[in-house]
Design an enzyme around this catalytic site. Sequence first.
Site, short mmCIF file in Angstrom:
data_model
loop_
_atom_site.label_atom_id
_atom_site.label_comp_id
_atom_site.label_asym_id
_atom_site.label_seq_id
_atom_site.Cartn_x
_atom_site.Cartn_y
_atom_site.Cartn_z
N TYR A 113 15.99 28.31 42.80
CA TYR A 113 14.62 28.62 42.74
C TYR A 113 14.41 30.10 43.53
CZ TYR A 113 9.82 29.49 42.64
OH TYR A 113 8.57 29.97 42.57
N ARG A 123 21.15 23.87 60.28
CA ARG A 123 21.37 22.61 59.97
C ARG A 123 22.01 21.59 61.33
NH1 ARG A 123 26.79 24.62 56.76
NH2 ARG A 123 28.26 24.48 58.46
N HIS A 168 23.86 29.63 39.78
CA HIS A 168 23.70 28.04 39.68
C HIS A 168 22.46 27.70 40.31
CE1 HIS A 168 28.16 28.87 38.99
NE2 HIS A 168 28.15 29.13 40.12
N SER A 185 -9.59 39.59 1.00
CA SER A 185 -9.89 38.32 1.80
C SER A 185 -8.94 38.24 3.15
CB SER A 185 -9.37 36.94 0.77
OG SER A 185 -10.28 37.17 -0.59
#
Length: 488
Positions: A374, A448, A371, A110
């Site tokens: 991405y 910046r 830390h 089975s």
Amino acid sequence: MPRTRTPLAAIVLAAGKGTRMKSNKAKVLHEVAGRPLAYYPVKRALELGASPVVVVVGHQAEAVEAALSAALPEAPLRFAVQEQQLGTAHAVLAAKRALRGYRGPVLILSGDTPLLRAETLEAVVSARRRARAAVSLATMTLEAPRGYGRVVRDARGRPARIVEEKDATEAERAVREVNAGLYCVDAELLWKKLAKVGTANAQREFYLTDLVPMAAQAGGVAGVEVPVEEASGVNDRVELSRANRVMVGRLAEAFMRAGVTIEDPARFDCDEGVEIGADAVIEPNVRLRGRTRVGARTRVGAGAVITDGVLADGVTVNPYTVISEAQVAEGAILGPFSRLRPGADIGPEAHVGNFVEVKKSRLGKGAKANHLAYLGDAEIGAGANIGAGTITCNYDGERKNPTRIGEGAFIGSDSILVAPIEIGAGAYVAAGSTLTDPVPAGALALGRARQVTKEGWVAQRQAEKQMKGTATGPASARKGRPAARRAS
């Protein structure tokens, strides 16, 4: 693993819907340890040396065929379709064309019995051969045999017939030895006798069990008692869960006997096909999925989930790291709470720390992103340091673009690298920069606004607020009424 020395074919019955699963998916497609239920009896028959293995499909036939073909791409599988589910004998007859020309024993089992071992199948096959019986069948003894066909033996103690519960008398229902749904029979005898099976029963179905009394007259039946755990079928979600736990427990035991430390086997979960090297340590609540490979001396921390990941020797995976279709080289350190998405390639001794996500990117030897970062579609050189909050902006709304960071480069915290962009070897990027242009090797890039500092600004602001309040006065005074006085 035992392999029969004589020709052997197998038929796996996998046509049923499985209504007790209460699912839109065919029962045999539900998974135990990451594999469809039907995969296991097919695999065990193959391990025994059966060729071909015919899988009888019916409900969701195309999906079942696709799943088994993908799981066992090199196996000598054939598929037969049972258009209408008219009983187990009818299902076996559906396989006749697929076994045209075959002469020899046929193993019938089975598709919902994932816990069968190859040794058990061998016992059933060899019992028929040793006893020179027409049929051998597996039986098991249950404390509560409700729902199973009862095995009725003759005066010499041999199986004479199997009575389904709905057709059984009170005396027959008291029998605790039941049919396990596993048979071995000569192909020629099988097709000859199945042609005589009728539907004179409560279910009005063609029962494969009707083969037993015919075989008893044609040469006898050999019964083989098998473990209940192995032969019990999966009919609902509760039984599915139990079967999964047993299968994972078997895998865990095999790993531990091969030199792997699994700190709490009761809280370990893995798929069939996972590989783990000696002296690896697996902490509680780890899940290893798909074709994951864990190298020797690697430690996988609590709560980690790894799917189709390849981890080399000596890797450290800290708790709650999620890895999918990624590879990690020797000595790398991951997590806690890091995520490697498909295409991530972490080099030797590299670090991917907490809340760092890596997708389709390579980190060279000793590179670090410790830390909150991405890294997507990026090539990061050996020894580079990626500061907290760094993002590679790889998607422009239409396509993915690459970022290249050279060896030994230092990317300051909270930097945004708008791809396509290249940061040269040894270059520095000042914290908080947003960069769109290449940075030469050894250069410092700042992207910046210049800081402006106004000394004394806070005191000046407070003075202005105080003057404004004095000029306006309290609300009661503005309305011509005396201000309320506070009791002192």
